[in-house]
Design a protein around this motif. Structure first.
Motif, PDB file in Angstrom:
ATOM      1  N   GLN A  12       0.801  -1.219   0.000  1.00  0.00           N
ATOM      2  CA  GLN A  12       0.000   0.000   0.000  1.00  0.00           C
ATOM      3  C   GLN A  12       0.838   1.275   0.000  1.00  0.00           C
ATOM      4  OE1 GLN A  12      -3.398   0.008  -0.067  1.00  0.00           O
ATOM      5  NE2 GLN A  12      -3.539  -2.210  -0.087  1.00  0.00           N
ATOM      6  N   SER A  13       2.116   1.194   0.326  1.00  0.00           N
ATOM      7  CA  SER A  13       2.977   2.371   0.363  1.00  0.00           C
ATOM      8  C   SER A  13       4.404   1.937   0.058  1.00  0.00           C
ATOM      9  CB  SER A  13       2.899   3.051   1.740  1.00  0.00           C
ATOM     10  OG  SER A  13       3.299   2.153   2.759  1.00  0.00           O
ATOM     11  N   VAL A  14       5.289   2.914  -0.129  1.00  0.00           N
ATOM     12  CA  VAL A  14       6.668   2.601  -0.497  1.00  0.00           C
ATOM     13  C   VAL A  14       7.345   1.787   0.606  1.00  0.00           C
ATOM     14  CG1 VAL A  14       8.933   3.589  -0.958  1.00  0.00           C
ATOM     15  CG2 VAL A  14       6.897   4.600  -2.001  1.00  0.00           C
ATOM     16  N   PRO A 105       5.930   2.099 -14.370  1.00  0.00           N
ATOM     17  CA  PRO A 105       7.263   2.411 -13.850  1.00  0.00           C
ATOM     18  C   PRO A 105       7.943   3.536 -14.625  1.00  0.00           C
ATOM     19  CG  PRO A 105       7.353   0.438 -15.201  1.00  0.00           C
ATOM     20  CD  PRO A 105       5.910   0.862 -15.169  1.00  0.00           C
ATOM     21  N   VAL A 106       8.609   4.411 -13.887  1.00  0.00           N
ATOM     22  CA  VAL A 106       9.409   5.488 -14.468  1.00  0.00           C
ATOM     23  C   VAL A 106      10.810   5.389 -13.881  1.00  0.00           C
ATOM     24  CG1 VAL A 106       9.774   7.991 -14.539  1.00  0.00           C
ATOM     25  CG2 VAL A 106       7.468   7.058 -14.842  1.00  0.00           C
ATOM     26  N   ALA A 107      11.822   5.439 -14.740  1.00  0.00           N
ATOM     27  CA  ALA A 107      13.207   5.416 -14.264  1.00  0.00           C
ATOM     28  C   ALA A 107      13.537   6.780 -13.668  1.00  0.00           C
ATOM     29  CB  ALA A 107      14.154   5.076 -15.399  1.00  0.00           C
ATOM     30  N   ILE A 156      -0.781   3.826 -10.362  1.00  0.00           N
ATOM     31  CA  ILE A 156       0.380   3.995  -9.485  1.00  0.00           C
ATOM     32  C   ILE A 156       1.573   4.259 -10.390  1.00  0.00           C
ATOM     33  CG2 ILE A 156       1.921   2.971  -7.777  1.00  0.00           C
ATOM     34  CD1 ILE A 156      -0.350   1.141  -6.909  1.00  0.00           C
ATOM     35  N   ILE A 157       2.191   5.410 -10.227  1.00  0.00           N
ATOM     36  CA  ILE A 157       3.403   5.742 -10.982  1.00  0.00           C
ATOM     37  C   ILE A 157       4.579   5.436 -10.064  1.00  0.00           C
ATOM     38  CG2 ILE A 157       4.620   7.522 -12.284  1.00  0.00           C
ATOM     39  CD1 ILE A 157       1.801   9.030 -12.252  1.00  0.00           C
ATOM     40  N   SER A 158       5.312   4.382 -10.388  1.00  0.00           N
ATOM     41  CA  SER A 158       6.418   3.922  -9.549  1.00  0.00           C
ATOM     42  C   SER A 158       7.722   4.541 -10.045  1.00  0.00           C
ATOM     43  CB  SER A 158       6.528   2.393  -9.586  1.00  0.00           C
ATOM     44  OG  SER A 158       5.377   1.802  -9.045  1.00  0.00           O
ATOM     45  N   ASP A 191      10.055   6.568  -4.997  1.00  0.00           N
ATOM     46  CA  ASP A 191       8.768   7.092  -4.533  1.00  0.00           C
ATOM     47  C   ASP A 191       7.681   6.553  -5.457  1.00  0.00           C
ATOM     48  OD1 ASP A 191       6.963   8.505  -3.026  1.00  0.00           O
ATOM     49  OD2 ASP A 191       7.603  10.497  -3.676  1.00  0.00           O
ATOM     50  N   GLU A 192       6.457   6.863  -5.147  1.00  0.00           N
ATOM     51  CA  GLU A 192       5.362   6.540  -6.048  1.00  0.00           C
ATOM     52  C   GLU A 192       4.297   7.617  -5.941  1.00  0.00           C
ATOM     53  OE1 GLU A 192       4.041   2.669  -4.772  1.00  0.00           O
ATOM     54  OE2 GLU A 192       2.695   3.508  -3.262  1.00  0.00           O
TER      55      GLU A 192
END
Length: 262
Positions: A12-14, A105-107, A156-158, A191-192
């Motif tokens: 649910q969280s980082v 996912p984003v680097a 969710i943007i990870s 982060d997300e």
């Protein structure tokens, strides 16, 4: 009303420790199956799948004629690294009866190594000067903007840190431009950003925006290219996060939408 999944089944969280465990387990397993140098997109996909749902009993669940990456108590999670447009048929089906969260996912931080295809020599890792941001999802949101007002759709943007190896096979003089990627290995999560309700799209509006703003203003305040800003405002119009209020010369003027307009 969205049904909340249990915290012990879906992250649910980082959680950096859990992400590290996911990296070790999934990368090791994939290398054992395919050999070093053959991980590619599957690596990030597998790590995030394990990270967000550590119990493999919830992975690869058949729903109708489709297979969900993760399904917990009827809530679906899809890991998608690109090309959201390819999900349209699947989303149309899933959203009829299920909440769907797309994990993108984003680097955030990237360390690059270059492999000389002629000599086999691998360069030392160097940190890329570019830092990834959650704004990078904007072109993908545009590809499925017809679904964005559906209250069952979430994101969710990870923001993850990645070690990437690329082949020196590009078209430029140093063979880097136009090169192809060999591997992208996730090593940490920074982060997300979660888009759970329509109000969450306001996260794409920087606090520094003037009351009325143009696409150029938006690009400057968000520190994104003009083409991202144009697409982003198109998306934010679709989600009723901004409204057009006129023109200044040839440029449209926008305002943040009032609470009653969302």
């Amino acid at each position: 009303m969205r049904k909340k999944t249990e915290s012990h089944t879906v992250c649910q969280s980082v959680d950096k420790a859990l992400f590290s465990e996911a990296c070790m387990q999934m990368i090791g397993a994939l290398q054992g199956q395919n050999g070093i140098g053959t991980l590619r997109e599957k690596t990030i996909h597998s790590v995030l799948k394990y990270y967000y749902a550590p119990n493999p009993a919830y992975h690869e669940i058949r729903i109708g004629t489709y297979v969900a990456d993760i399904c917990v108590d009827g809530e679906i999670f899809e890991i998608q690294t690109r090309n959201f447009n390819t999900m349209r048929d699947k989303l149309s089906f899933f959203l009829q009866n299920h909440d769907v969260t797309i994990v993108y996912p984003v680097a955030h931080t990237k360390w690059l190594s270059w492999l000389d295809v002629e000599t086999g020599e691998l360069s030392d890792k160097r940190k890329s000067p570019k830092t990834g941001t959650f704004y990078q999802i904007i072109p993908e949101l545009y590809r499925i903007k017809m679904f964005l007002q559906n209250p069952r759709l979430h994101f969710i943007i990870s923001l993850i840190d990645v070690e990437e190896t690329r082949y020196l096979n590009g078209w430029s003089y140093d063979k880097k431009r136009g090169s192809s990627r060999m591997d992208g290995i996730p090593v940490d999560i920074y982060d997300e950003v979660r888009i759970d309700t329509m109000k969450d799209y306001h996260k794409f509006l920087p606090d520094t925006l003037p009351a009325r703003f143009t696409t150029k203003d938006y690009a400057k305040c968000a520190h994104i290219p003009q083409k991202y800003a144009t697409t982003g405002l198109n998306v934010l119009l679709e989600t009723k996060t901004v409204v057009r209020v006129g023109k200044m010369g040839n440029a449209y003027l926008y305002e943040k939408a009032a609470e009653s307009e969302k």
